[in-house]
Design a protein around this motif. Structure first.
Motif, PDB file in Angstrom:
ATOM      1  N   GLY A  21       0.931 -57.619 -75.588  1.00  0.00           N
ATOM      2  CA  GLY A  21       0.353 -58.612 -74.688  1.00  0.00           C
ATOM      3  C   GLY A  21      -1.096 -58.292 -74.363  1.00  0.00           C
ATOM      4  O   GLY A  21      -1.543 -57.155 -74.470  1.00  0.00           O
ATOM      5  N   MET A  22      -1.865 -59.334 -73.984  1.00  0.00           N
ATOM      6  CA  MET A  22      -3.307 -59.154 -73.812  1.00  0.00           C
ATOM      7  C   MET A  22      -3.655 -58.156 -72.711  1.00  0.00           C
ATOM      8  O   MET A  22      -4.609 -57.385 -72.837  1.00  0.00           O
ATOM      9  N   ALA A  23      -2.902 -58.149 -71.610  1.00  0.00           N
ATOM     10  CA  ALA A  23      -3.238 -57.249 -70.501  1.00  0.00           C
ATOM     11  C   ALA A  23      -3.188 -55.791 -70.952  1.00  0.00           C
ATOM     12  O   ALA A  23      -4.036 -54.980 -70.565  1.00  0.00           O
ATOM     13  N   ALA A  24      -2.235 -55.459 -71.813  1.00  0.00           N
ATOM     14  CA  ALA A  24      -2.104 -54.079 -72.286  1.00  0.00           C
ATOM     15  C   ALA A  24      -3.245 -53.700 -73.226  1.00  0.00           C
ATOM     16  O   ALA A  24      -3.483 -52.525 -73.480  1.00  0.00           O
ATOM     17  N   ARG A  25      -3.933 -54.687 -73.758  1.00  0.00           N
ATOM     18  CA  ARG A  25      -5.025 -54.445 -74.704  1.00  0.00           C
ATOM     19  C   ARG A  25      -6.380 -54.423 -73.989  1.00  0.00           C
ATOM     20  O   ARG A  25      -7.433 -54.432 -74.628  1.00  0.00           O
ATOM     21  N   ALA A  26      -6.378 -54.427 -72.640  1.00  0.00           N
ATOM     22  CA  ALA A  26      -7.600 -54.632 -71.857  1.00  0.00           C
ATOM     23  C   ALA A  26      -8.697 -53.619 -72.193  1.00  0.00           C
ATOM     24  O   ALA A  26      -9.858 -53.990 -72.364  1.00  0.00           O
ATOM     25  N   ALA A  27      -8.340 -52.341 -72.303  1.00  0.00           N
ATOM     26  CA  ALA A  27      -9.365 -51.327 -72.541  1.00  0.00           C
ATOM     27  C   ALA A  27     -10.069 -51.599 -73.861  1.00  0.00           C
ATOM     28  O   ALA A  27     -11.291 -51.532 -73.968  1.00  0.00           O
ATOM     29  N   LYS A  28      -9.292 -51.931 -74.891  1.00  0.00           N
ATOM     30  CA  LYS A  28      -9.856 -52.214 -76.202  1.00  0.00           C
ATOM     31  C   LYS A  28     -10.761 -53.456 -76.159  1.00  0.00           C
ATOM     32  O   LYS A  28     -11.812 -53.494 -76.781  1.00  0.00           O
ATOM     33  N   ASP A  58     -11.968 -55.582 -71.219  1.00  0.00           N
ATOM     34  CA  ASP A  58     -11.566 -56.209 -69.956  1.00  0.00           C
ATOM     35  C   ASP A  58     -11.348 -55.101 -68.929  1.00  0.00           C
ATOM     36  O   ASP A  58     -10.211 -54.755 -68.595  1.00  0.00           O
ATOM     37  N   VAL A  59     -12.456 -54.532 -68.469  1.00  0.00           N
ATOM     38  CA  VAL A  59     -12.381 -53.421 -67.525  1.00  0.00           C
ATOM     39  C   VAL A  59     -13.205 -53.774 -66.283  1.00  0.00           C
ATOM     40  O   VAL A  59     -13.883 -54.791 -66.245  1.00  0.00           O
ATOM     41  N   ASN A  60     -13.125 -52.898 -65.292  1.00  0.00           N
ATOM     42  CA  ASN A  60     -13.824 -53.094 -64.012  1.00  0.00           C
ATOM     43  C   ASN A  60     -13.523 -54.479 -63.443  1.00  0.00           C
ATOM     44  O   ASN A  60     -12.370 -54.813 -63.257  1.00  0.00           O
ATOM     45  N   GLU A  61     -14.554 -55.315 -63.224  1.00  0.00           N
ATOM     46  CA  GLU A  61     -14.309 -56.640 -62.628  1.00  0.00           C
ATOM     47  C   GLU A  61     -13.360 -57.497 -63.463  1.00  0.00           C
ATOM     48  O   GLU A  61     -12.705 -58.397 -62.939  1.00  0.00           O
ATOM     49  N   SER A  62     -13.327 -57.245 -64.774  1.00  0.00           N
ATOM     50  CA  SER A  62     -12.508 -58.068 -65.678  1.00  0.00           C
ATOM     51  C   SER A  62     -11.135 -57.463 -65.945  1.00  0.00           C
ATOM     52  O   SER A  62     -10.387 -57.969 -66.779  1.00  0.00           O
ATOM     53  N   SER A  79     -19.997 -63.440 -67.919  1.00  0.00           N
ATOM     54  CA  SER A  79     -18.639 -63.932 -68.184  1.00  0.00           C
ATOM     55  C   SER A  79     -17.638 -62.888 -67.685  1.00  0.00           C
ATOM     56  O   SER A  79     -17.717 -61.728 -68.076  1.00  0.00           O
ATOM     57  N   ILE A  80     -16.748 -63.300 -66.785  1.00  0.00           N
ATOM     58  CA  ILE A  80     -15.751 -62.389 -66.213  1.00  0.00           C
ATOM     59  C   ILE A  80     -14.367 -62.876 -66.639  1.00  0.00           C
ATOM     60  O   ILE A  80     -14.044 -64.052 -66.475  1.00  0.00           O
ATOM     61  N   THR A  81     -13.566 -61.973 -67.193  1.00  0.00           N
ATOM     62  CA  THR A  81     -12.216 -62.357 -67.603  1.00  0.00           C
ATOM     63  C   THR A  81     -11.323 -62.469 -66.369  1.00  0.00           C
ATOM     64  O   THR A  81     -11.185 -61.508 -65.614  1.00  0.00           O
ATOM     65  N   LYS A  82     -10.746 -63.661 -66.172  1.00  0.00           N
ATOM     66  CA  LYS A  82      -9.854 -63.868 -65.025  1.00  0.00           C
ATOM     67  C   LYS A  82      -8.391 -63.802 -65.446  1.00  0.00           C
ATOM     68  O   LYS A  82      -7.497 -63.981 -64.628  1.00  0.00           O
ATOM     69  N   GLY A  83      -8.171 -63.603 -66.738  1.00  0.00           N
ATOM     70  CA  GLY A  83      -6.793 -63.495 -67.206  1.00  0.00           C
ATOM     71  C   GLY A  83      -6.673 -63.950 -68.635  1.00  0.00           C
ATOM     72  O   GLY A  83      -7.601 -64.553 -69.181  1.00  0.00           O
ATOM     73  N   GLY A  84      -5.531 -63.634 -69.236  1.00  0.00           N
ATOM     74  CA  GLY A  84      -5.339 -64.079 -70.605  1.00  0.00           C
ATOM     75  C   GLY A  84      -3.977 -63.682 -71.130  1.00  0.00           C
ATOM     76  O   GLY A  84      -3.296 -62.816 -70.556  1.00  0.00           O
TER      77      GLY A  84
END
Lengths: 457, 164
Positions: free
Chosen positions: A98-105, A108-112, A424-429
């Motif tokens: 899932g995308m949330a688990a891939r955040a570091a790659k 999608d860190v800090n504010e995102s 651009s700030i990631t609010k989810g995915g």
């Protein structure tokens, strides 16, 4: 290895969901609805009802209710629907995580980072996505009615999120640019092809079970009934900091013309859509409107980026022939983009943020999340080494966080913009699986114990 | 001084296996060789040395690589330092430079071929993460270093020209 001949296959439009092969006509309105499945039996009834509502590519010109309904499932959505474990295991690792688990790659860190994402994005509540699009508000209401029929009287299926999307009144993104101009042409897709100089891309780059650009058949989820003619869709809600973008331009340019040039250098196109590669000095609205010309260019005569900076957004997202002579095969890193806007526009000239949420819903379709979506995001947008730009990131969508740099090649020496904030700030995915019509039927028929009465309400 | 040289980077994971510091990652593979593979591999490496440099220049993300044949010619140790994540480019290697990589790794037992969809798993399964690792320039990629060398040369040429 599974190699077949080079003959072009005609795609089965009636089996493939419309969102994969078809562009939306303009203008349009739309809404994304996310559903949670709490009881498997209700989820299965929903699946059967979906069969009557989902729009295939073949039905696109004359859709049910005059609107386009498409559907995708997260990994846990498939789990909750009782898809056999053997099939679940055959999905790609990135999709299963899932995308949330891939955040570091993905940067999608800090504010995102997912801990700041808008609920329920990135949580185990998101199982099914319905993408509804229509040419008019009236038709969209009809489609929303159809969406309600899909889950009505099912206590085990609930709407957990809805976001209205569409075109801005001026047809441009919140940052003020024409969007959605460049998309790959798919071999065998004769329903609609983007006009341009881009070579056709093998269907296997976007659809499971077809020949791809590596000369093999793209292995999709198993069995073939489930995988064939399906795709992955990367769905991202990206909040755009429009006021911060305008202020950055104002603070780093001496006059309006310079502001417009700086913005164009960052994007790689002028607000009209005219590419810098064809119109390096000033916007050319006639070119921006000309679908036969505005995407017909390469970077062959602009190796150094004197016209279109190597680090600009469009050149990163699709480097065309820039990487010739390197080991990179650009054709295996393409995406079909089906992005759309959300939120009110920030009125012209406003330089302070008004606290409203606005941005774009990025929707990227591919057959390999790692090789296509994640590669483009990580190596081309959040990195610069591929183009000899060290750690420089995309000036528009990159994780710049006030420390961003953007190089504008020029003679005698380059300009370098500094301290670029994140616009651009990631609010989810979420990563969704977009199954074929056959696969929807296969999923629905895994369990035959559904009575006729349950299918209507 | 190179940019960022004064900063210390935390050592993190380079993906499924291996360590990453700054822009650079390490990769070590230990794998059994086919019968007679050791001699064939030595011969291939000797023959492909010139072509290899050309291909590595095309890849432009590999700092060094070494092939060590050990255990009475039964096993291969392959070690490299490279920029970014290797698995990002594995598909490009498969379509753009399959011959060279297959030439090198076909003497490894059960290697499925770099074009295979199993290549990624095969490599990851034979990869051993280092227990310790040091990089003198963790923020400098191969391309950064090449550019730095070009600039140093140009700068010296300028000084030479101005003093003559």
């Amino acid at each position: 290895m599974n190699v077949i001949g080079t003959e072009t296959e005609e795609l089965n439009y009636d089996d493939i969901q419309g969102i994969v092969l078809q562009e939306r006509p303009t203008p349009y309105v739309g809404t994304y609805i996310l559903l949670s499945i709490d009881h498997q039996q209700d989820g299965k009834v929903m699946l059967k009802r979906l069969l009557d509502e989902v729009t295939s590519a073949g039905q696109w010109s004359n859709p049910h209710e005059g609107a386009w309904v498409n559907v995708g499932f997260t990994y846990q959505g498939l789990q909750k629907l009782g898809i056999p474990q053997e099939s679940l295991n055959s999905f790609d690792l990135e999709f299963r995580e899932g995308m949330a688990a891939r955040a570091a790659k993905l940067g999608d860190v800090n504010e995102s980072s997912p801990e700041h994402w808008e609920d329920p994005l990135g949580t185990d509540k998101v199982d099914v996505a319905l993408a509804l699009f229509a040419p008019t508000k009236e038709a969209l209401l009809q489609a929303e009615e159809a969406a309600r029929r899909i889950h009505c009287e099912l206590n085990g299926v609930s709407v957990v999120y809805q976001l209205d999307v569409g075109m801005n009144p001026d047809g441009r993104t919140h940052l003020g640019f024409m969007d959605g101009i460049s998309n790959p042409r798919i071999e065998g897709n004769h329903v609609l092809n983007a006009v341009g100089q881009e070579a056709e891309i093998k269907a296997g780059e976007f659809l499971f079970g077809h020949l791809n650009e590596s000369g093999t058949i793209t292995q999709g989820p198993q069995p073939a009934e489930l995988g064939h003619n399906g795709s992955y869709l990367s769905f991202r809600k990206l909040h755009m900091r429009v006021a911060a973008f305008r202020r950055y331009l104002r603070e780093h340019a001496d006059n309006r013309e310079e502001e417009e040039l700086l913005a164009a250098k960052m994007v790689g196109r002028w607000p009209s859509g005219a590419p810098l590669s064809l119109a390096p000095e000033a916007d050319d609205p006639a070119l921006g409107e000309d679908v036969s010309r505005r995407n017909a260019f390469t970077y062959g005569d602009d190796h150094k980026g004197l016209k279109c900076p190597v680090s600009s957004h469009i050149r990163r997202a699709f480097p065309r022939n820039s990487l010739q002579g390197s080991v990179v095969n650009v054709n295996i890193h393409r995406l079909l983009r089906r992005s759309t806007m959300y939120g009110p526009i920030l009125p012209k000239g406003v330089m302070e943020d008004d606290g409203q949420d606005r941005g774009l819903i990025f929707a990227g379709i591919c057959s390999s999340l790692s090789r296509q979506f994640e590669f483009i995001k990580t190596d081309w947008l959040n990195g610069g080494n591929f183009a000899g730009m060290s750690t420089e990131k995309d000036p528009i969508t990159g994780k710049n966080e006030g420390e961003g740099m953007f190089t504008i090649p020029d003679k005698p020496i380059r300009h370098r913009m500094k301290e670029i904030p994140s616009f651009s700030i990631t609010k989810g995915g979420e990563y969704f699986f977009v199954p074929s019509m056959t696969a929807l039927r296969w999923m629905a028929e895994l369990d035959q114990h559904i009575s006729k009465e349950e299918l209507t309400c | 001084m190179l940019e960022g040289q004064d900063q210390t980077n935390p050592i993190t994971s380079a993906g499924r296996a291996g360590l990453r510091e700054g822009e650079i990652s390490e990769l070590t593979i230990i794998a059994p060789l086919k019968d007679g593979g050791a001699d064939r591999l030595r011969e291939k490496l000797k023959k492909s040395a010139s072509r290899q440099a050309e291909t590595m220049a095309k890849i432009a993300t590999v700092h060094d690589m070494r092939f060590v044949i050990f255990d009475n010619d039964t096993r291969l140790l392959f070690a490299t330092a490279y920029d970014g994540d290797w698995d990002s480019y594995i598909d490009d290697f498969g379509t753009e430079i399959p011959e060279l990589l297959n030439n090198m790794f076909n003497e490894v037992k059960d290697f499925p071929g770099i074009e295979s969809s199993e290549a990624k798993d095969f490599i990851a399964n034979h990869q051993i993460t280092a227990s310790g690792w040091y990089s003198a320039y963790p923020d400098a990629t191969v391309r950064d270093i090449w550019r730095g060398q070009r600039i140093t040369k140009a700068w010296n040429d300028l000084l030479d020209a101005s003093q003559s």
